[in-house]
Structures are given as structure tokens and as C-alpha cells.
Design an enzyme around this catalytic site. Structure first.
Site, mmCIF file in Angstrom:
data_model
loop_
_atom_site.group_PDB
_atom_site.id
_atom_site.type_symbol
_atom_site.label_atom_id
_atom_site.label_comp_id
_atom_site.label_asym_id
_atom_site.label_seq_id
_atom_site.Cartn_x
_atom_site.Cartn_y
_atom_site.Cartn_z
ATOM 1 C CB THR A 46 -36.444 34.729 -0.916
ATOM 2 O OG1 THR A 46 -36.218 35.959 -1.605
ATOM 3 C CG2 THR A 46 -37.911 34.622 -0.521
ATOM 4 C CB THR A 48 -31.488 35.014 -5.171
ATOM 5 O OG1 THR A 48 -31.164 33.662 -5.502
ATOM 6 C CG2 THR A 48 -30.803 35.951 -6.151
ATOM 7 C CB CYS A 49 -34.337 38.515 -2.225
ATOM 8 S SG CYS A 49 -35.423 37.912 -3.533
ATOM 9 C CB SER A 50 -31.487 37.499 1.967
ATOM 10 O OG SER A 50 -32.810 37.766 2.343
ATOM 11 C CG LEU A 54 -31.593 44.576 0.729
ATOM 12 C CD1 LEU A 54 -32.070 45.920 0.176
ATOM 13 C CD2 LEU A 54 -32.491 44.099 1.863
#
Length: 161
Positions: A46, A48-50, A54
Site C-alpha cells: 500500500t 504509505t506502507c511501501s 517499511l
């Protein structure tokens, strides 16, 4: 009830991708007798996560180890195959352990879920980070819905002192 600082991490089983296929790992095995930086994301791959979450932990892995963190763990309500592929694509191998909470049992036991059904995601884990020492939560950073800041690697690093 939502977990808080001073609480023990609930006993559940998560899944980790290995060269032999998906393998169960209990929270007792994951957190017992060591210091773990754990962060949760709503979904692998997703935006923001990517782009932020992370990568921040990948980039800060060595600095966290220098501050006594034995392992960095990323958890998401995804399957182990997706978590492994995401970790590989992000260069997390050897830096961040990617763990699947496929049914959301761990997130629910923590009291940190949200309903993403209106986005076609179902029930997911909230965005947060925590520091766990020998199974006890010593730092806990829970994001407001849609936010990214207090759960970042940089924020947790500042808390390590």
C-alpha cells in the site's frame, strides 16, 4: 481492550515465510528473552506502507541494532507469501522480518484493528510501532486513522535514546 505499555504481548501464532514454505511462529518465540521493534501496517504494497513505513525500518536497521534491538518485525493482515514478496521487493531481507497476521488474530488480541471494508480490505491491523522487551511492551506508538508519524522508525529510534 487495547494493549498498553507494561502489558505482556498476547499469546498468538503468526506465520513467517521460510524456504520450506509458511511456518508458524508464536509470540512467545518471537518476543521471549529479547528486544524486538515491532511495527504494523494496514497492508503490504500500500502507498504509505511501501513509500515510508517499511523503508524507514530497513534504513534504520543497523542503528536500531546498535541500540540493543535484536530484531525488527513488520506485521500485517496479509498472507506469508505476500509479506515475503513485499519484503524482498523492499530490500528488507536480513534487516526486517516480515510476519503475516493472515486472519488478524494478533491485531485483534492487541485491540488494534480497524474496518477497511469500504476500501475492500476487510478488517486490518492499525498502523503502530512498539518496543517489546522479553514479551513486555515498553514503548507503544499508535497512529490516528490516516496518519503516519509516531509509528515511524525515526520516532521509535528517538525513543531508544
Amino acid at each position: 481492550m487495547t494493549i498498553k505499555v507494561g502489558d505482556a504481548v498476547p499469546v498468538t501464532t503468526l506465520i513467517k515465510a521460510t524456504s520450506d514454505g509458511p511456518a508458524p511462529v508464536t509470540t512467545a518465540e518471537l518476543f521471549g528473552g529479547r528486544t524486538v521493534a515491532l511495527f504494523s501496517v494496514p497492508g503490504a504494497f500500500t502507498p504509505t506502507c511501501s513509500a515510508k513505513h517499511l523503508p524507514g525500518f530497513v534504513d534504520n536497521a543497523a542503528a536500531m541494532a546498535a541500540h540493543g534491538v535484536d530484531e525488527i518485525v513488520c506485521v500485517s493482515v496479509n498472507d506469508a507469501f505476500v509479506m515475503a514478496a513485499w519484503g524482498k521487493s523492499a530490500g528488507a531481507d536480513g534487516k526486517v522480518t516480515m510476519i503475516a497476521d493472515g486472519n488478524g488474530d494478533f491485531s485483534a488480541a492487541l485491540g488494534l484493528t480497524f474496518d477497511g471494508s469500504k476500501f475492500g480490505m476487510g478488517v486490518r491491523g492499525q498502523r503502530f510501532s512498539m518496543l517489546v522487551k522479553d514479551g513486555i511492551v515498553t514503548k507503544l506508538n499508535i497512529e490516528d486513522p490516516g496518519a503516519f508519524g509516531v509509528s515511524s522508525a525515526e520516532h521509535l529510534m528517538a525513543q531508544l535514546g
